[in-house]
Design a protein around this motif. Structure first.
Motif, PDB file in Angstrom:
ATOM      1  N   ILE A  78       0.863  -1.189   0.000  1.00 56.57           N
ATOM      2  CA  ILE A  78       0.000   0.000   0.000  1.00 56.57           C
ATOM      3  C   ILE A  78       0.897   1.236   0.000  1.00 56.57           C
ATOM      4  O   ILE A  78       1.865   1.306   0.789  1.00 56.57           O
TER       5      ILE A  78
ATOM      6  N   TYR B 289     -13.245   3.881   0.336  1.00 55.67           N
ATOM      7  CA  TYR B 289     -11.940   4.158  -0.266  1.00 55.67           C
ATOM      8  C   TYR B 289     -11.343   2.864  -0.791  1.00 55.67           C
ATOM      9  O   TYR B 289     -11.257   1.866  -0.084  1.00 55.67           O
TER      10      TYR B 289
ATOM     11  N   GLY C 184     -13.499  -7.218  -5.575  1.00 57.45           N
ATOM     12  CA  GLY C 184     -13.358  -6.531  -4.282  1.00 57.45           C
ATOM     13  C   GLY C 184     -14.686  -5.993  -3.798  1.00 57.45           C
ATOM     14  O   GLY C 184     -15.655  -5.910  -4.545  1.00 57.45           O
TER      15      GLY C 184
ATOM     16  N   GLY D 292     -15.427  -1.202  -0.394  1.00 60.70           N
ATOM     17  CA  GLY D 292     -14.478  -0.293   0.241  1.00 60.70           C
ATOM     18  C   GLY D 292     -14.919   0.136   1.629  1.00 60.70           C
ATOM     19  O   GLY D 292     -14.420   1.130   2.154  1.00 60.70           O
TER      20      GLY D 292
ATOM     21  N   THR E 238     -13.460  -0.044   7.175  1.00 58.35           N
ATOM     22  CA  THR E 238     -14.134   0.947   8.040  1.00 58.35           C
ATOM     23  C   THR E 238     -14.919   0.204   9.123  1.00 58.35           C
ATOM     24  O   THR E 238     -14.850   0.539  10.312  1.00 58.35           O
TER      25      THR E 238
ATOM     26  N   SER F  11       1.916  -5.905   2.914  1.00 59.87           N
ATOM     27  CA  SER F  11       1.339  -5.035   3.943  1.00 59.87           C
ATOM     28  C   SER F  11       1.010  -5.836   5.182  1.00 59.87           C
ATOM     29  O   SER F  11       0.971  -7.072   5.150  1.00 59.87           O
TER      30      SER F  11
ATOM     31  N   PHE G 133      -1.724  -5.709   8.606  1.00 59.34           N
ATOM     32  CA  PHE G 133      -2.826  -5.088   9.348  1.00 59.34           C
ATOM     33  C   PHE G 133      -2.717  -5.579  10.785  1.00 59.34           C
ATOM     34  O   PHE G 133      -2.630  -6.783  11.024  1.00 59.34           O
TER      35      PHE G 133
HETATM   36  P1  ADP Z   1     -12.575  -3.564  -0.239  1.00 58.89           P
HETATM   37  O1  ADP Z   1     -13.938  -4.035  -0.054  1.00 58.89           O
HETATM   38  O2  ADP Z   1     -12.372  -2.750  -1.463  1.00 58.89           O
HETATM   39  O3  ADP Z   1     -11.522  -4.597  -0.018  1.00 58.89           O
HETATM   40  P2  ADP Z   1     -11.699  -2.574   2.278  1.00 58.89           P
HETATM   41  O4  ADP Z   1     -12.272  -1.522   3.141  1.00 58.89           O
HETATM   42  O5  ADP Z   1     -11.642  -3.952   2.835  1.00 58.89           O
HETATM   43  O6  ADP Z   1     -12.472  -2.518   0.921  1.00 58.89           O
HETATM   44  O7  ADP Z   1     -10.257  -2.124   1.843  1.00 58.89           O
HETATM   45  C1  ADP Z   1     -10.049  -0.825   1.391  1.00 58.89           C
HETATM   46  C2  ADP Z   1      -8.851  -0.740   0.481  1.00 58.89           C
HETATM   47  O8  ADP Z   1      -7.665  -1.022   1.212  1.00 58.89           O
HETATM   48  C3  ADP Z   1      -8.857  -1.780  -0.605  1.00 58.89           C
HETATM   49  O9  ADP Z   1      -9.598  -1.379  -1.716  1.00 58.89           O
HETATM   50  C4  ADP Z   1      -7.382  -1.896  -0.944  1.00 58.89           C
HETATM   51  O10 ADP Z   1      -7.014  -0.864  -1.823  1.00 58.89           O
HETATM   52  C5  ADP Z   1      -6.701  -1.647   0.378  1.00 58.89           C
HETATM   53  N1  ADP Z   1      -6.282  -2.898   1.035  1.00 58.89           N
HETATM   54  C6  ADP Z   1      -6.940  -3.580   1.977  1.00 58.89           C
HETATM   55  N2  ADP Z   1      -6.260  -4.687   2.358  1.00 58.89           N
HETATM   56  C7  ADP Z   1      -5.127  -4.684   1.628  1.00 58.89           C
HETATM   57  C8  ADP Z   1      -3.982  -5.552   1.563  1.00 58.89           C
HETATM   58  N3  ADP Z   1      -3.881  -6.639   2.335  1.00 58.89           N
HETATM   59  N4  ADP Z   1      -3.001  -5.233   0.681  1.00 58.89           N
HETATM   60  C9  ADP Z   1      -3.091  -4.132  -0.092  1.00 58.89           C
HETATM   61  N5  ADP Z   1      -4.132  -3.270  -0.073  1.00 58.89           N
HETATM   62  C10 ADP Z   1      -5.134  -3.537   0.765  1.00 58.89           C
END
Ligand code: ADP
Length: 370
Positions: free
Chosen positions: A305, A318, A330, A333, A337, A361, A363
């Motif tokens: 990211i 987002y 996906g 977004g 949240t 990445s 979390f």
């Molecule tokens: P989505 O439903 O699009 O996955 P999220 O809220 O779960 O929405 O995630 C938001 C954004 O965070 C994703 O669209 C992606 O761009 C980024 N993201 C989430 N998890 C990862 C990850 N493990 N690696 C890279 N980007 C991530």
């Protein structure tokens, strides 16, 4: 004016009632009435040098003069005191009234929808506190209003995309431009499915944002949670050829958490990790104790990211790369949240770390120990 009037009234009545007693106590020892036949009373030596000897009629005159002197002094003293009190009270009430008037006008303007309204705060007294709190309330209202408008914009945008697509397919079918094949129906079905997931997400989002999610906090063993999440997502990991590893520090204490909600958060994070990690990659799920909390980490060797995106991925709707996220099935977004709200409701924190695109990445979130 009422304070002044009551003060003046009390002064006059109480001094009138006590004047005779005060006169007798203070002046009495200096006065001795002439008592006929008592020559010893006239003996100035025994009664001290300041004794004035008067007869009963003169005593009365003495008291009346004393009272006249007292009233005169009272008149001037009271007059000047009233004047000063009047000036002081006018100044003081102006000092109180003008900020209150400002607050009142500002609140009327806010009620009319002008959320950028603020009042000027001076000093550090209670009125200044009130002004500061009023300004805080106004900026919170402004923030909420901004969020509301943004939400409406975001939701309509999110709804429009699948709807436009469905309409496009239907138009094509009606005009005979698009073949009535199973693939076409599948595409329409997928768009409708996106819509229905979006509505579910929105419902969940509104619940967590309103703090309406009721947690059933119980002692939770993370080992069970990890294995449940791993079991649930294993088939998808296998089919994409991504490795899923779990590691839990020895002797990890029980957590105080809502089991279903914790599984929901982890499923979201582990699901995202799979989504953004290419084939042949690895996702690691680990937990260690840190002080009075447990730190859970979901790290991947995926697309990473960027710094700019890191600041926003927890915002509603987002997506770092919208087209990619959409292609890869996906979500809308809001997953992160919702996950952050759920972790915060447990009294923990959720954040993301990444060294940048292509660097994977992680979390991380904390939860309190039972
Ligand atoms: P989505 O439903 O699009 O996955 P999220 O809220 O779960 O929405 O995630 C938001 C954004 O965070 C994703 O669209 C992606 O761009 C980024 N993201 C989430 N998890 C990862 C990850 N493990 N690696 C890279 N980007 C991530």
């Amino acid at each position: 004016m009422i304070v002044l009037f009551l003060g003046g009234l009390a002064l006059t009545v109480v001094s009138g009632l006590t004047l005779r007693g005060a006169f007798n106590r203070h002046m009495g020892p200096m006065i001795a009435a002439v008592v006929p036949g008592r020559s010893d009373m006239m003996d100035g030596g025994r009664m001290g040098p300041h004794v004035v000897i008067v007869d009963a009629a003169d005593q009365d005159i003495l008291f009346r003069n004393y009272r006249a002197g007292f009233l005169e002094a009272l008149f001037w003293g009271g007059g000047v005191a009233s004047l000063m009190a009047l000036v002081a009270s006018i100044l003081l009430s102006r000092r109180i009234v003008s900020p209150i008037r400002d607050l009142s006008l500002a609140s009327q303007r806010i009620a009319a929808g002008k959320y950028d309204e603020r009042v000027q705060v001076q000093g550090e007294d209670e009125l200044a506190d009130l002004g500061n709190h009023f300004n805080q309330m106004a900026s919170r209202l402004q923030q909420v209003e901004g969020m509301r408008q943004q939400l409406i914009g975001d939701v309509s945008h999110e709804l429009r995309t699948p709807l436009t697509s469905i309409k496009g397919y239907m138009d094509g079918l009606m005009d005979g431009v698009v073949p009535a094949s199973p693939e076409t129906y599948m595409q329409i079905y997928q768009e409708a499915d996106r819509l229905s997931r979006l509505v579910d997400d929105l419902q969940e989002l509104s619940r967590v944002e309103a703090g309406a999610v009721r947690l059933e906090l119980r002692p939770v063993n993370l080992v069970d949670v990890f294995s449940s999440v791993a079991k649930r997502l294993k088939p998808q990991y296998d089919s994409k050829n991504v490795q899923l590893e779990t590691s839990i520090a020895d002797g990890l204490p029980l957590l105080r958490a809502d089991l279903d909600r914790l599984i929901q958060v982890l499923t979201n994070l582990v699901g995202n990790a799979l989504q953004y990690t290419p084939s042949g990659g690895r996702v690691t799920l680990s937990a260690v104790r840190r002080g009075g909390e447990v730190l859970v980490t979901v790290s991947d060797t995926g697309i990473g990211i960027s710094k700019d995106d890191l600041a926003h991925i927890f915002d509603r709707f987002y997506r770092a790369d919208k087209s990619r996220s959409r292609q890869q099935g996906g979500g809308s977004g809001v997953g992160l949240t919702i996950a952050r709200h759920l972790v915060q409701a447990h009294g923990g924190r959720l954040w993301a770390e990444s060294n940048g695109p292509g660097q994977g990445s992680a979390f991380l979130f904390t939860l309190p120990i039972h």
